[in-house]
Design a protein around this motif. Structure first.
Motif, mmCIF file in Angstrom:
data_model
loop_
_atom_site.group_PDB
_atom_site.id
_atom_site.type_symbol
_atom_site.label_atom_id
_atom_site.label_comp_id
_atom_site.label_asym_id
_atom_site.label_seq_id
_atom_site.Cartn_x
_atom_site.Cartn_y
_atom_site.Cartn_z
ATOM 1 N N ALA A 104 7.630 1.573 -9.021
ATOM 2 C CA ALA A 104 6.497 1.989 -8.639
ATOM 3 C C ALA A 104 6.460 3.295 -8.423
ATOM 4 C CB ALA A 104 5.970 0.866 -7.771
ATOM 5 N N GLN A 105 7.367 3.685 -7.294
ATOM 6 C CA GLN A 105 7.381 5.087 -6.711
ATOM 7 C C GLN A 105 7.455 5.987 -7.963
ATOM 8 O OE1 GLN A 105 10.753 4.584 -3.894
ATOM 9 N NE2 GLN A 105 9.264 5.209 -2.277
ATOM 10 N N SER A 140 0.871 -1.279 0.048
ATOM 11 C CA SER A 140 -0.026 0.044 -0.030
ATOM 12 C C SER A 140 0.888 1.329 -0.100
ATOM 13 C CB SER A 140 -0.983 0.028 1.249
ATOM 14 O OG SER A 140 -0.060 0.177 2.386
ATOM 15 N N ILE A 141 0.311 2.354 -0.400
ATOM 16 C CA ILE A 141 0.640 3.820 -0.052
ATOM 17 C C ILE A 141 -0.030 4.147 1.125
ATOM 18 C CG2 ILE A 141 0.622 6.091 -0.815
ATOM 19 C CD1 ILE A 141 1.976 5.251 -3.111
ATOM 20 N N THR A 169 10.515 4.226 1.395
ATOM 21 C CA THR A 169 10.487 2.876 1.450
ATOM 22 C C THR A 169 11.931 2.311 1.739
ATOM 23 O OG1 THR A 169 9.629 0.639 0.481
ATOM 24 C CG2 THR A 169 10.838 2.017 -0.915
ATOM 25 N N THR A 170 12.056 0.797 1.847
ATOM 26 C CA THR A 170 13.272 0.388 1.905
ATOM 27 C C THR A 170 14.225 0.712 0.595
ATOM 28 O OG1 THR A 170 12.227 -1.359 3.136
ATOM 29 C CG2 THR A 170 14.634 -1.582 2.621
ATOM 30 N N GLY A 211 -0.682 18.377 -10.010
ATOM 31 C CA GLY A 211 -0.112 19.460 -9.097
ATOM 32 C C GLY A 211 0.025 18.809 -7.727
ATOM 33 N N VAL A 212 0.548 17.481 -7.797
ATOM 34 C CA VAL A 212 0.915 16.940 -6.507
ATOM 35 C C VAL A 212 2.567 16.517 -6.540
ATOM 36 C CG1 VAL A 212 0.695 15.057 -4.666
ATOM 37 C CG2 VAL A 212 -1.393 16.166 -5.846
ATOM 38 N N ASP A 213 3.190 17.138 -5.430
ATOM 39 C CA ASP A 213 4.561 16.912 -5.389
ATOM 40 C C ASP A 213 5.002 15.560 -4.380
ATOM 41 O OD1 ASP A 213 7.484 17.283 -5.775
ATOM 42 O OD2 ASP A 213 7.481 18.622 -4.239
ATOM 43 N N MET A 214 5.111 14.554 -5.066
ATOM 44 C CA MET A 214 5.656 13.489 -4.299
ATOM 45 C C MET A 214 7.429 13.323 -4.355
ATOM 46 S SD MET A 214 4.635 9.747 -4.488
ATOM 47 C CE MET A 214 5.735 8.368 -4.966
ATOM 48 N N GLN A 215 8.168 13.513 -3.372
ATOM 49 C CA GLN A 215 9.378 13.306 -3.377
ATOM 50 C C GLN A 215 9.712 11.975 -2.910
ATOM 51 O OE1 GLN A 215 10.475 16.635 -1.021
ATOM 52 N NE2 GLN A 215 9.997 18.171 -2.480
ATOM 53 N N ILE A 216 10.747 11.110 -3.541
ATOM 54 C CA ILE A 216 11.182 9.881 -3.131
ATOM 55 C C ILE A 216 12.227 10.008 -2.192
ATOM 56 C CG2 ILE A 216 12.005 7.654 -3.796
ATOM 57 C CD1 ILE A 216 10.481 8.160 -6.434
#
Lengths: 316, 550
Positions: B400-401, B295-296, B390-391, B412-417
């Motif tokens: 996937a990320q 899951s996220i 994640t690990t 317009g959503v900023d997801m930083q890994i």
């Protein structure tokens, strides 16, 4: 001589003390810890984790933990593994045999072969053989051990089926012959790079000596070619090799790490990697201290041997 | 190094009897005795490759799942759980239920009847004393037990006779039968007198009742178990079972191809090798369902995720199908719940999460999250920018990320890994909810039981002083109440209604977005029988006692 040895030993002990302190601090200050492996177990909570930490003694101040560990180290109690609770020294001893077996056999192979190739290359400079050896050494040095190991497994285990693809012995067999069969591939793979290094050093060391005055004198005296070569040139050319051997010892241990992984060889390198993965502090520190001792001893012995074979070197 | 069979009971041992019995005896043998023949004939061996090393043989000390791969074969619980989620008697003659009177209507009084023909590997008889000791060990404050949940409720254990005992529960607790199916019985006669229960030789020299006896462990190399020829149950059919430790996944797979290992266990075949592996001759590749759900996960107390509309929009913009098919080679199955699909309690009526990027943008617009100067949405000074962790080193998950990152960027959503080494990731960062969001696979259940209080009840938030792993800091009073109710009901049909509702509520609240339920790729040589994946346990070597070569 004795004074020199004592002096060097004193230096070494001081170094070990510093290594222990530094290693311990860095290890414990690094984020994360041995408890994270239990975090995803069903029903685990932070409170339970805290209890486990307390049982492991990890909630005490760092200097206290270090002091406790160091006093143990001095009296020969190197602590117990967080993973299976066994004494660290026993664990290291168990893995040491595997590593020594691999390292020694590959060293014999590489020193023997490397010296031969180096001597031949130097005496027949710019011959076809010399060029071939030079190119071969460059290729061998550039091949990653991991890749070479897998190719060897592919060819000799998967396709030809001649040799086992890994492990130190067949469980239930464990005869000398069985060990030998398992040893062939990993020791050859590990030796490959070493042969390249040894032959290059040997060649240049021979060339350094071969043009010197005393060699010319020996030739002028009318000695046979082989007497000159082995009695005079080789003997002198080998002296820097002893120092090299001392320096190479630790690299051999780290080179064995990759070989141990590819061939599932249960040696020290893999033990260290596994322990790092689990943050098994006592074992990590144990291997670290052991390796440090090993390196210092290697250098000390190399110095002493050089002094005893080369009368020009004085240790005072 | 393998330990001898130990002291036999007085008179002729079973083995001796069978050996000297002859044909007439064979005819007279009962069904059970005939099955015991299997152990007599145990022959051959199996070599199992694991990418992690089992190190802890004491089943009640803190350990990880790979250790259970050994425990299952050395020890027995009172009853086991089969792949269908049903309990099967092991050390008991009958699994106690409300129906058969083993558990009282109110769930407070339990009566356990044990088999009379069970001996420990050292020859001592197994009795009610051992059961009492095992449960009390979990309650011992001086012992660092792996799990106390459920066991802490047991009171007043009474030994009726050698093969029968009763106890009371402080409150009814429906998951307890499932917990007991994972609780391996340990011998009182060896462990009871230990001055410190944490420092015993047992973790390196275990003695159980299981189909295999402990042979030896060569650290970093292998573990060898030998057939228990006096085993009371079915099997074992193999003389030796060997677990080889092969840490590198490529090497593990290579040894499976060369035939050096017979079974490729944890972590099995990597998805990108599935096709090649399925075409191999003389090898069987098994797609084994696992209860672990990917899951996220959101930290619902983080300012970005407090608004449920944000979580709804992120769900709409999550392309589950492409992740499963393109990145995971179509091996796992998309899911809507935290319970495995194999479970009786899985809510079949959950709506399938839709993927609609335009709608996701609309939801955010309507909720007042408007794009700022840099194109990232914001509301009341909170930018819709967050870290996802994640690990580190799990390359498939990283893909996937990155895939999700792109879709989210388009609305317009900023997801930083921001990935971390496992030791950091699963430390306080996870337990104390110090993250924004994570990508994680979790097995929420205890065996076949649907109780998930530990993860979803608001008193399980470690960051707020709770005792559990509700790291989302998820709080819904209705779910809390339902979890309490579900935990006290013993009739499966009644419980299902409760858990159906819980799953629906969580599905609407979205503290995490389920993506898929894991399926593990395992393999064995053709000709090995009895290898059977079981979604209700954590490891595939749960029944090596039944394995045999055709």
């Amino acid at each position: 001589m004795l004074r020199f040895i004592l002096h060097r030993l004193g230096h070494s002990l001081l170094l070990l003390f510093l290594v222990s302190m530094l290693g311990f601090t860095i290890l414990h200050l690094a984020p994360g810890g041995p408890l994270s492996q239990f975090a995803l177990s069903p029903g685990m909570s932070q409170a339970e984790l805290a209890k486990i930490a307390e049982r492991m003694g990890l909630n005490r101040p760092l200097p206290v933990q270090w002091f406790d560990w160091f006093t143990g180290l001095v009296i020969g109690d190197w602590g117990n593994s967080f993973r299976d609770g066994r004494a660290v020294l026993d664990i290291i001893a168990g893995h040491l045999f595997a590593t020594l077996l691999l390292v020694i056999s590959s060293t014999i192979l590489s020193v023997g072969l490397g010296t031969l190739v180096g001597v031949l290359g130097a005496t027949r400079r710019y011959s076809a053989f010399d060029y071939l050896a030079t190119v071969g050494a460059m290729v061998a040095l550039s091949i990653p051990t991991f890749w070479f190991g897998l190719v060897a497994i592919y060819v000799f285990s998967l396709k030809l089926g001649w040799l086992p693809s890994g492990n130190m012995y067949t469980i239930g067999d464990e005869s000398v012959l069985d060990y030998a069969r398992h040893l062939i591939m990993p020791s050859c793979v590990l030796a490959l790079v070493q042969v390249a290094i040894w032959s290059r050093y040997m060649r240049s060391s021979m060339l350094d000596v071969i043009d010197q005055d005393f060699v010319r004198t020996a030739r002028a005296k009318g000695l046979t070619r082989s007497r000159v070569l082995y009695g005079h040139v080789l003997r002198n050319a080998l002296i820097p090799m002893i120092t090299l051997a001392g320096i190479q010892l630790p690299t051999l241990l780290s080179g064995a790490l990759v070989t141990e992984t590819v061939f599932t060889w249960p040696g020290i390198g893999r033990l260290f990697l596994d322990s790092l993965g689990y943050n098994d502090y006592p074992v990590i520190m144990g291997v670290l201290m052991f390796t440090a001792i090993f390196v210092l001893l290697g250098n000390l012995i190399a110095d002493i041997v050089v002094a005893s074979v080369d009368p020009r070197v004085r240790l005072e | 190094m393998s330990s001898e069979t130990g002291t036999k009971g007085a008179g002729i041992s079973r083995r001796r009897l069978l050996q000297t019995g002859g044909a007439a005896m064979t005819l007279l043998m009962s069904g059970t005795a005939a099955r015991r023949m299997a152990a007599q004939d145990a022959s051959g061996q199996v070599i199992i490759g694991f990418s992690q090393e089992p190190t802890i043989m004491h089943p009640h000390m803190p350990h990880i799942e790979v250790d259970e791969g050994i425990h299952f074969n050395l020890f027995d619980p009172l009853w086991t759980v089969d792949p269908e989620g049903k309990f099967q008697p092991a050390l008991v003659t009958e699994v106690p239920t409300v129906e058969n009177g083993g558990i009282s209507e109110d769930g407070l009084n339990w009566r356990i009847k044990l088999r009379e023909d069970v001996t420990w590997h050292d020859g001592e008889p197994f009795s009610a004393k051992d059961v009492k000791f095992t449960i009390e060990l979990q309650q011992d404050p001086n012992f660092g037990a792996m799990r106390r949940t459920g066991h802490e409720l047991v009171r007043n254990i009474q030994i009726v006779n050698d093969h029968e005992l009763t106890w009371e529960m402080a409150s009814p607790f429906a998951p307890y039968p499932a917990i007991l199916s994972w609780t391996f019985m340990v011998p009182a006669h060896i462990l009871a007198d230990a001055p410190d229960p944490n420092q015993t030789d047992f973790r390196n020299n275990p003695v159980g009742t299981g189909p295999f006896k402990f042979g030896e462990r060569v650290a970093g190399n292998y573990i060898l178990l030998n057939a228990n020829t006096d085993y009371f149950g079915d099997g074992p059919y193999l003389e030796k079972a060997i677990w080889r430790y092969i840490p590198d996944m490529t090497v593990l797979y290579t040894q499976f191809r060369t035939g050096d290992i017979d079974v490729i266990g944890l972590q099995g075949i990597q998805p990108d090798r599935y096709e090649q592996a399925s075409k191999m001759e003389d090898r069987v590749v098994v797609v084994a369902p696992s209860a672990t759900v990917e899951s996220i996960s959101f930290n619902t107390e983080a300012p970005q995720f407090k608004d449920p509309e944000v979580r709804r929009a992120l769900s709409l913009a999550l392309d589950r199908k492409s992740i499963v098919e393109a990145i995971y080679y179509g091996i796992p199955e998309p899911t809507e719940s935290f319970l495995p699909k194999e479970s009786f309690y899985y809510n079949q009526d959950l709506p399938v999460a839709e993927f609609d990027v335009a709608k996701a943008a609309e939801v955010l617009d309507a909720a007042g999250w408007m794009p700022g100067a840099d194109g990232i949405r914001e509301k009341d000074g909170v930018r819709l920018s967050f870290k996802n962790s994640t690990t580190a080193g799990n390359s498939v998950r990283e893909q996937a990320q990155q895939f999700i990152q792109q879709t989210y960027a388009s609305i317009g959503v900023d997801m930083q890994i921001s990935n971390l080494p496992p030791a950091v990731m699963w430390g306080e960062y996870w337990m104390m909810s110090q993250f924004d969001s994570v990508m994680v696979g979790i097995n929420y259940t205890t065996g076949p039981d649907p109780d998930v209080s530990n993860y979803l009840s608001s008193d399980g938030i470690s960051a707020q002083g709770g005792a559990g792993q509700n790291t989302w800091q998820y709080h819904n009073d209705k779910v809390d109440a339902l979890l309490k109710k579900g935990g006290s009901l013993f009739v499966p049909e009644q419980r299902k209604e409760v858990y159906d509702e819980i799953q629906m509520l969580v599905h609407e609240d979205r503290p995490f977005l389920p993506i898929f339920q894991y399926a593990n790729l395992r393999g064995h040589k053709a000709g090995l029988e009895g290898f059977e994946p079981n979604v209700n346990v954590r490891i595939e070597t749960w029944n090596v006692g039944q394995w045999r070569w055709a």
